[in-house]
Design a protein around this motif. Structure first.
Motif, PDB file in Angstrom:
ATOM      1  N   PHE A 221       7.747  -3.059 -47.376  1.00 57.55           N
ATOM      2  CA  PHE A 221       6.971  -2.000 -46.731  1.00 57.55           C
ATOM      3  C   PHE A 221       5.861  -1.534 -47.671  1.00 57.55           C
ATOM      4  CE2 PHE A 221      11.224  -1.469 -44.866  1.00 57.55           C
ATOM      5  CZ  PHE A 221      10.925  -1.431 -43.503  1.00 57.55           C
ATOM      6  N   GLU A 222       4.730  -1.143 -47.099  1.00 61.06           N
ATOM      7  CA  GLU A 222       3.729  -0.430 -47.881  1.00 61.06           C
ATOM      8  C   GLU A 222       4.091   1.048 -47.875  1.00 61.06           C
ATOM      9  OE1 GLU A 222      -1.073   0.457 -48.218  1.00 61.06           O
ATOM     10  OE2 GLU A 222      -0.354  -1.095 -46.839  1.00 61.06           O
ATOM     11  N   VAL A 223       3.932   1.694 -49.023  1.00 59.03           N
ATOM     12  CA  VAL A 223       4.319   3.090 -49.168  1.00 59.03           C
ATOM     13  C   VAL A 223       3.254   3.835 -49.962  1.00 59.03           C
ATOM     14  CG1 VAL A 223       5.638   2.629 -51.274  1.00 59.03           C
ATOM     15  CG2 VAL A 223       6.218   4.622 -49.898  1.00 59.03           C
ATOM     16  N   ILE A 252       5.323  -2.138 -57.293  1.00 57.43           N
ATOM     17  CA  ILE A 252       6.389  -2.506 -56.365  1.00 57.43           C
ATOM     18  C   ILE A 252       7.735  -2.063 -56.929  1.00 57.43           C
ATOM     19  CG2 ILE A 252       6.762  -4.816 -57.365  1.00 57.43           C
ATOM     20  CD1 ILE A 252       7.004  -5.851 -54.434  1.00 57.43           C
ATOM     21  N   VAL A 253       8.661  -1.757 -56.033  1.00 61.01           N
ATOM     22  CA  VAL A 253      10.031  -1.437 -56.424  1.00 61.01           C
ATOM     23  C   VAL A 253      10.963  -2.026 -55.379  1.00 61.01           C
ATOM     24  CG1 VAL A 253      10.155   0.796 -55.209  1.00 61.01           C
ATOM     25  CG2 VAL A 253      11.552   0.420 -57.250  1.00 61.01           C
ATOM     26  N   SER A 254      12.150  -2.438 -55.802  1.00 62.39           N
ATOM     27  CA  SER A 254      13.087  -3.108 -54.903  1.00 62.39           C
ATOM     28  C   SER A 254      14.400  -2.343 -54.783  1.00 62.39           C
ATOM     29  CB  SER A 254      13.388  -4.530 -55.407  1.00 62.39           C
ATOM     30  OG  SER A 254      12.214  -5.308 -55.457  1.00 62.39           O
ATOM     31  N   VAL A 255      15.025  -2.505 -53.626  1.00 56.70           N
ATOM     32  CA  VAL A 255      16.388  -2.021 -53.389  1.00 56.70           C
ATOM     33  C   VAL A 255      17.277  -3.249 -53.249  1.00 56.70           C
ATOM     34  CG1 VAL A 255      17.920  -0.755 -51.826  1.00 56.70           C
ATOM     35  CG2 VAL A 255      15.589   0.070 -52.243  1.00 56.70           C
ATOM     36  N   HIS A 256      18.362  -3.295 -53.983  1.00 51.50           N
ATOM     37  CA  HIS A 256      19.264  -4.439 -53.924  1.00 51.50           C
ATOM     38  C   HIS A 256      19.854  -4.558 -52.522  1.00 51.50           C
ATOM     39  CE1 HIS A 256      22.799  -6.991 -54.858  1.00 51.50           C
ATOM     40  NE2 HIS A 256      22.008  -7.465 -55.810  1.00 51.50           N
ATOM     41  N   HIS A 257      19.995  -5.800 -52.063  1.00 53.68           N
ATOM     42  CA  HIS A 257      20.462  -6.010 -50.687  1.00 53.68           C
ATOM     43  C   HIS A 257      21.835  -5.407 -50.426  1.00 53.68           C
ATOM     44  CE1 HIS A 257      23.409  -9.205 -51.708  1.00 53.68           C
ATOM     45  NE2 HIS A 257      22.526  -9.579 -52.614  1.00 53.68           N
ATOM     46  N   SER A 258      22.650  -5.232 -51.471  1.00 50.62           N
ATOM     47  CA  SER A 258      23.983  -4.662 -51.271  1.00 50.62           C
ATOM     48  C   SER A 258      23.922  -3.219 -50.789  1.00 50.62           C
ATOM     49  CB  SER A 258      24.782  -4.729 -52.578  1.00 50.62           C
ATOM     50  OG  SER A 258      24.140  -3.962 -53.594  1.00 50.62           O
ATOM     51  N   LEU A 265      15.056  -5.697 -49.985  1.00 50.72           N
ATOM     52  CA  LEU A 265      14.068  -4.719 -49.531  1.00 50.72           C
ATOM     53  C   LEU A 265      13.138  -4.342 -50.674  1.00 50.72           C
ATOM     54  CD1 LEU A 265      13.565  -3.090 -46.894  1.00 50.72           C
ATOM     55  CD2 LEU A 265      15.080  -1.325 -47.817  1.00 50.72           C
ATOM     56  N   ALA A 266      11.850  -4.244 -50.379  1.00 60.22           N
ATOM     57  CA  ALA A 266      10.887  -3.851 -51.397  1.00 60.22           C
ATOM     58  C   ALA A 266       9.884  -2.875 -50.805  1.00 60.22           C
ATOM     59  CB  ALA A 266      10.164  -5.073 -51.961  1.00 60.22           C
ATOM     60  N   PHE A 267       9.259  -2.103 -51.699  1.00 56.28           N
ATOM     61  CA  PHE A 267       8.224  -1.147 -51.323  1.00 56.28           C
ATOM     62  C   PHE A 267       7.051  -1.348 -52.277  1.00 56.28           C
ATOM     63  CE2 PHE A 267      12.396   0.567 -50.503  1.00 56.28           C
ATOM     64  CZ  PHE A 267      12.311   0.906 -49.161  1.00 56.28           C
ATOM     65  N   ILE A 268       5.843  -1.391 -51.735  1.00 59.20           N
ATOM     66  CA  ILE A 268       4.659  -1.619 -52.548  1.00 59.20           C
ATOM     67  C   ILE A 268       3.635  -0.527 -52.278  1.00 59.20           C
ATOM     68  CG2 ILE A 268       3.660  -3.215 -50.869  1.00 59.20           C
ATOM     69  CD1 ILE A 268       2.600  -4.817 -53.340  1.00 59.20           C
ATOM     70  N   ASP A 269       3.053  -0.022 -53.348  1.00 57.12           N
ATOM     71  CA  ASP A 269       2.072   1.059 -53.282  1.00 57.12           C
ATOM     72  C   ASP A 269       0.755   0.534 -53.851  1.00 57.12           C
ATOM     73  OD1 ASP A 269       0.555   3.385 -53.535  1.00 57.12           O
ATOM     74  OD2 ASP A 269       2.258   4.607 -54.185  1.00 57.12           O
ATOM     75  N   PHE A 270      -0.276   0.506 -52.995  1.00 57.19           N
ATOM     76  CA  PHE A 270      -1.571  -0.021 -53.413  1.00 57.19           C
ATOM     77  C   PHE A 270      -2.524   1.078 -53.900  1.00 57.19           C
ATOM     78  CE2 PHE A 270      -0.125  -3.380 -50.437  1.00 57.19           C
ATOM     79  CZ  PHE A 270      -0.231  -4.475 -51.292  1.00 57.19           C
ATOM     80  N   ALA A 271      -1.998   2.258 -54.199  1.00 59.84           N
ATOM     81  CA  ALA A 271      -2.847   3.336 -54.702  1.00 59.84           C
ATOM     82  C   ALA A 271      -3.591   2.863 -55.948  1.00 59.84           C
ATOM     83  CB  ALA A 271      -2.004   4.562 -55.032  1.00 59.84           C
ATOM     84  N   ASP A 272      -4.901   3.144 -55.980  1.00 60.56           N
ATOM     85  CA  ASP A 272      -5.764   2.754 -57.104  1.00 60.56           C
ATOM     86  C   ASP A 272      -5.899   1.242 -57.251  1.00 60.56           C
ATOM     87  OD1 ASP A 272      -6.063   5.478 -57.804  1.00 60.56           O
ATOM     88  OD2 ASP A 272      -4.166   5.391 -58.908  1.00 60.56           O
TER      89      ASP A 272
END
Length: 276
Positions: A221-223, A252-258, A265-272
Motif C-alpha cells: 500500500f502507499e501511505v 518502506i516498512v513490512s509486516v510479517h505475514h504471520s 504486507l508492505a507500506f511505502i511512503d513517497f514523501a519527498d
C-alpha cells in the motif's frame, strides 16, 4: 479492455482477525459485506484508493468451498488478483478464442460484479479473475479516516512466477496489458506492468523454476505518515519492521505475514520522493 487492478482477494481463517487489521488498525473503509452460499464463504470488501481488498472466510464446517481448499493446501493469505474489465463479456470471449483455460467459461454474477475466473494454469499458477464491477465498487469509495497517517491506495501487487517472460507475454497477448520495464538483479528477473493506477510486479529466477508454481507473493500500500503508522501497528502488537529506504524511492516498512492473515504486507511512503 483491462482498466486496472480492481481488487486483491484474500482467503482467511478468521474474518474477525482480518477486519481487526485491515478495517480497524489500517482504517480501510468497509464498503460491502455478506455471504456467498454458492461459494461457501463470508465476504467483506474494503476500499484502498480506487481499488479494493476482498476478504473471504469459508463457512465453518464447509469442505467444498474453493477457499477452504486453498487454506488447507496453501495456508491463508493472498488468493487471487482481480483485473478490472470495462466489458467482461468481450474480454472472456477473447480468452476463449485464445483457448485460455477458464474456471468460468461464461461470466457470472459474483460478490464484486460480473466476473470470470481463469484457471491457475493460464498464468503459470497465479489465479486471476476478470471482473466488471457493480456500481457500488466502481472506485469511488469513501476515503479512509484522516489523521497523522493514511493509506491512500494499493501501490503494487507482487507475482512470483517460474518464467517471467512467459507470464508477461500472456498478459500482453490475452489481456492487452503491456510490460513497462524489466531488469535483472541477483539471479532474478523483474518486470513491471501498469494497466491503470496499480502496478503489477512480476518476479522470478533467471534460470526458471517448475512450471505451474506461480503465486501472488506480496501486497504493498502507499501511505502518508509511515513512521506514525509503523509505531501504531507496533503498539497494537503487529510484527512490523523499521521503515527504511525503498529501491523504487521513498521509504518502506513490512509486516510479517504471520501477523497479517498470511499476507506478506508492505507500506511505502513517497514523501519527498516522486513516485516512479
Amino acid at each position: 479492455m483491462i482498466l486496472d487492478v480492481h481488487h486483491v482477494g484474500l482467503a482467511v481463517s478468521s474474518m474477525d482477525e482480518a477486519l481487526a487489521l485491515y478495517r480497524d488498525a489500517l482504517q480501510l473503509p468497509l464498503v460491502k459485506e455478506g455471504t456467498v452460499p454458492e461459494r461457501g464463504v463470508h465476504a467483506s470488501v474494503l476500499a484502498a484508493g480506487g481499488s479494493y481488498l476482498e476478504v473471504l472466510q469459508p463457512f465453518k464446517g464447509e469442505s467444498d468451498s474453493p477457499f477452504r481448499t486453498h487454506i488447507d493446501e496453501e495456508g491463508e493469505g493472498l488468493h487471487h488478483l482481480a483485473l478490472w474489465s470495462d466489458n467482461v463479456e468481450s474480454d472472456v470471449a477473447r480468452l476463449l478464442e485464445a483457448q485460455t483455460p477458464l474456471a468460468d467459461d461464461h461470466p457470472r454474477e459474483g460478490f464484486t460484479g460480473r466476473l470470470s475466473y481463469l484457471m491457475p494454469a493460464a498464468f503459470d499458477g497465479v489465479l486471476l479473475e476478470v471482473v466488471e464491477p457493480e456500481e457500488l465498487l466502481n472506485g469511488r469509495a469513501p476515503a479512509g479516516a484522516g489523521g497523522p497517517w493514511q493509506i491512500t491506495r494499493i501501490d503494487h501487487v507482487v507475482l512470483r512466477v517460474p518464467d517471467v517472460q512467459k507470464v508477461c507475454d500472456r498478459f500482453q497477448q490475452l489481456l492487452g496489458v503491456s510490460t513497462k520495464r524489466t531488469f535483472e538483479r541477483g539471479g532474478m528477473r523483474f518486470a513491471f506492468m501498469r494497466p491503470g493506477d496499480v502496478v503489477i510486479e512480476v518476479i522470478g529466477p533467471l534460470e526458471g523454476a517448475e512450471p505451474g508454481t506461480g503465486r501472488i507473493a506480496g501486497l504493498a500500500f502507499e501511505v502518508k505518515g509511515i513512521d506514525v503508522l509503523a509505531s501504531s501497528l507496533k503498539a497494537t502488537g503487529y510484527p512490523v519492521g523499521e521503515p527504511h529506504p525503498a529501491l523504487q524511492g521513498g521509504r518502506i516498512v513490512s509486516v510479517h505475514h504471520s501477523g497479517a492473515c498470511g499476507v506478506p504486507l508492505a507500506f511505502i511512503d513517497f514523501a519527498d520522493s516522486p513516485r516512479p
